[in-house]
Motif scaffolding. Sequence first.
Motif, PDB file in Angstrom:
ATOM      1  N   ILE A 124       0.341  -0.930   0.155  1.00 56.39           N
ATOM      2  CA  ILE A 124       0.043   0.533   0.499  1.00 56.39           C
ATOM      3  C   ILE A 124       0.618   1.631   0.267  1.00 56.39           C
ATOM      4  O   ILE A 124       0.391   2.277  -1.004  1.00 56.39           O
ATOM      5  N   SER A 125       2.075   1.281   0.846  1.00 55.35           N
ATOM      6  CA  SER A 125       2.567   2.207   0.546  1.00 55.35           C
ATOM      7  C   SER A 125       3.467   2.929  -0.945  1.00 55.35           C
ATOM      8  O   SER A 125       3.395   4.257  -1.280  1.00 55.35           O
ATOM      9  N   GLU A 126       3.929   2.105  -1.403  1.00 59.71           N
ATOM     10  CA  GLU A 126       4.021   1.970  -2.832  1.00 59.71           C
ATOM     11  C   GLU A 126       2.827   2.327  -4.121  1.00 59.71           C
ATOM     12  O   GLU A 126       3.347   2.683  -4.356  1.00 59.71           O
ATOM     13  N   MET A 127       1.865   2.280  -3.163  1.00 61.53           N
ATOM     14  CA  MET A 127       0.942   2.389  -4.544  1.00 61.53           C
ATOM     15  C   MET A 127       0.222   3.454  -4.557  1.00 61.53           C
ATOM     16  O   MET A 127       0.265   4.126  -5.407  1.00 61.53           O
ATOM     17  N   THR A 128       0.248   3.953  -2.724  1.00 61.02           N
ATOM     18  CA  THR A 128       0.383   5.076  -2.716  1.00 61.02           C
ATOM     19  C   THR A 128       1.031   6.257  -3.334  1.00 61.02           C
ATOM     20  O   THR A 128       0.721   7.104  -3.928  1.00 61.02           O
ATOM     21  N   LYS A 129       2.310   5.999  -3.335  1.00 61.84           N
ATOM     22  CA  LYS A 129       3.448   7.307  -4.025  1.00 61.84           C
ATOM     23  C   LYS A 129       3.194   7.026  -5.419  1.00 61.84           C
ATOM     24  O   LYS A 129       2.938   7.979  -5.991  1.00 61.84           O
ATOM     25  N   LEU A 130       2.966   6.112  -6.055  1.00 64.54           N
ATOM     26  CA  LEU A 130       2.463   6.058  -7.950  1.00 64.54           C
ATOM     27  C   LEU A 130       0.830   6.935  -7.507  1.00 64.54           C
ATOM     28  O   LEU A 130       0.239   7.594  -8.577  1.00 64.54           O
ATOM     29  N   GLN A 131      -0.178   6.908  -6.156  1.00 67.91           N
ATOM     30  CA  GLN A 131      -1.164   7.734  -6.409  1.00 67.91           C
ATOM     31  C   GLN A 131      -0.761   8.964  -6.431  1.00 67.91           C
ATOM     32  O   GLN A 131      -1.290   9.976  -6.848  1.00 67.91           O
ATOM     33  N   LEU A 132       0.014   8.964  -5.654  1.00 64.88           N
ATOM     34  CA  LEU A 132       0.161  10.643  -5.544  1.00 64.88           C
ATOM     35  C   LEU A 132       0.727  11.676  -6.844  1.00 64.88           C
ATOM     36  O   LEU A 132       0.169  12.381  -7.138  1.00 64.88           O
ATOM     37  N   TYR A 133       1.276  10.699  -7.321  1.00 66.28           N
ATOM     38  CA  TYR A 133       2.003  11.248  -8.529  1.00 66.28           C
ATOM     39  C   TYR A 133       1.078  11.420  -9.994  1.00 66.28           C
ATOM     40  O   TYR A 133       1.746  10.906 -10.939  1.00 66.28           O
TER      41      TYR A 133
END
Length: 384
Positions: A249-258
């Motif tokens: 989820i932490s890595e997916m959240t990075k992608l969502q941020l950008y």
Amino acid sequence: MINPRLHNVHISGIRVIAGLAEKDPDVINLTMGQPDFPTPEYIKEAGVKAIQNNMTAYTNTAGMIELREAASRYMNRKYGFSYRAEDEILITSGASQGIDLALRTILEEGSEVIIPAPFFPSYEPGTTLSGAVPVYIDTAPNGFKVNADMIKEKLTDKTRCVILSYPSNPTGRTLSEQEIYDIADLLKDKNVYVLSDEIYSELLYDKQHFSIGSIPEMKEKSIILNGLSKSHAMTGWRLGMAMAPAKIISEMTKLQLYSTTCASSISQYAALEALTKETGDLDSMQSEYKKRRDYMYDRLIKMGLKVSKPEGAFYIFPSIKEFGYQSMDFALKLLEEEKVAVVPGDAFSRYGEGYIRISYASSMEKLSEGADRLERFVKRTVTV
């Protein structure tokens, strides 16, 4: 100067036929996978209230914490698994975005992704655009149901992910608790993720949904996707949920941020109401879909078409092989001659060739007229 990986990505056949159907008001459109029911009033009112109260700013990239807490409680109550709101749940702009974020997070060049076919069109481009290789399982010989033995045959040391989708789009078939346990037993000791698309979990007619995320040994290697589009008639609100280990989820959240920064705040407030205030709306919609499922199945059988009875979602996937047409040609001819729009099976990969997908997320009146027109077409269509 275009990304070469896009050259083999095409507009879905669903949208091709649906676009043609929209041009003629006399067409009975049985293509789109969205409820014909309006979003329940209490959910709409929550969205309106959010606008009126100026709740229109960015939220936390992962989604409002109160919505994630509601999602955690809801999923635990419904399906018996527990994901922490603070770091194991991500609110996305629809489950489709969740598919994209998940695959881009876990895949790398040369990874293999096992995809039971026929399948929802997003899985393949999501895989190939990540540089990974799709590996297909033809489920037609097993009544469109994947099982552990079929997956085992495709596993290699490059396998990074197995995609499960149940109830299935386009077939409406689902997996039993035992079938899920068999798959879990196969994968629990392997360095392989399961991406489980459970967007239709609320729309099962004869049994309860069983999520692979509820098996303790699988929680750390599963990414569960769900949402409100189908269950709560909220397709246009674009609100999905991804549940997975915190590191994912932490890595997916990075992608969502950008990519999108966060899901729509208005939709999040509406979703919060949907997950915390239960009414009879969902039950009444499910009951109506079951009536429609039974009606369409009986009509297709009486026409002489071969079809597996769907257990969930709102699709049925009859064979048209006896007519000698490619599925796209069949769909276009049906549209031209009888003004009925269905989706050609090859929209769901080459393994869907020889079938058509009919959505019964339409009124009984439309389904009845559509079935009458299809029956006329079938009766006069001969093998070419």
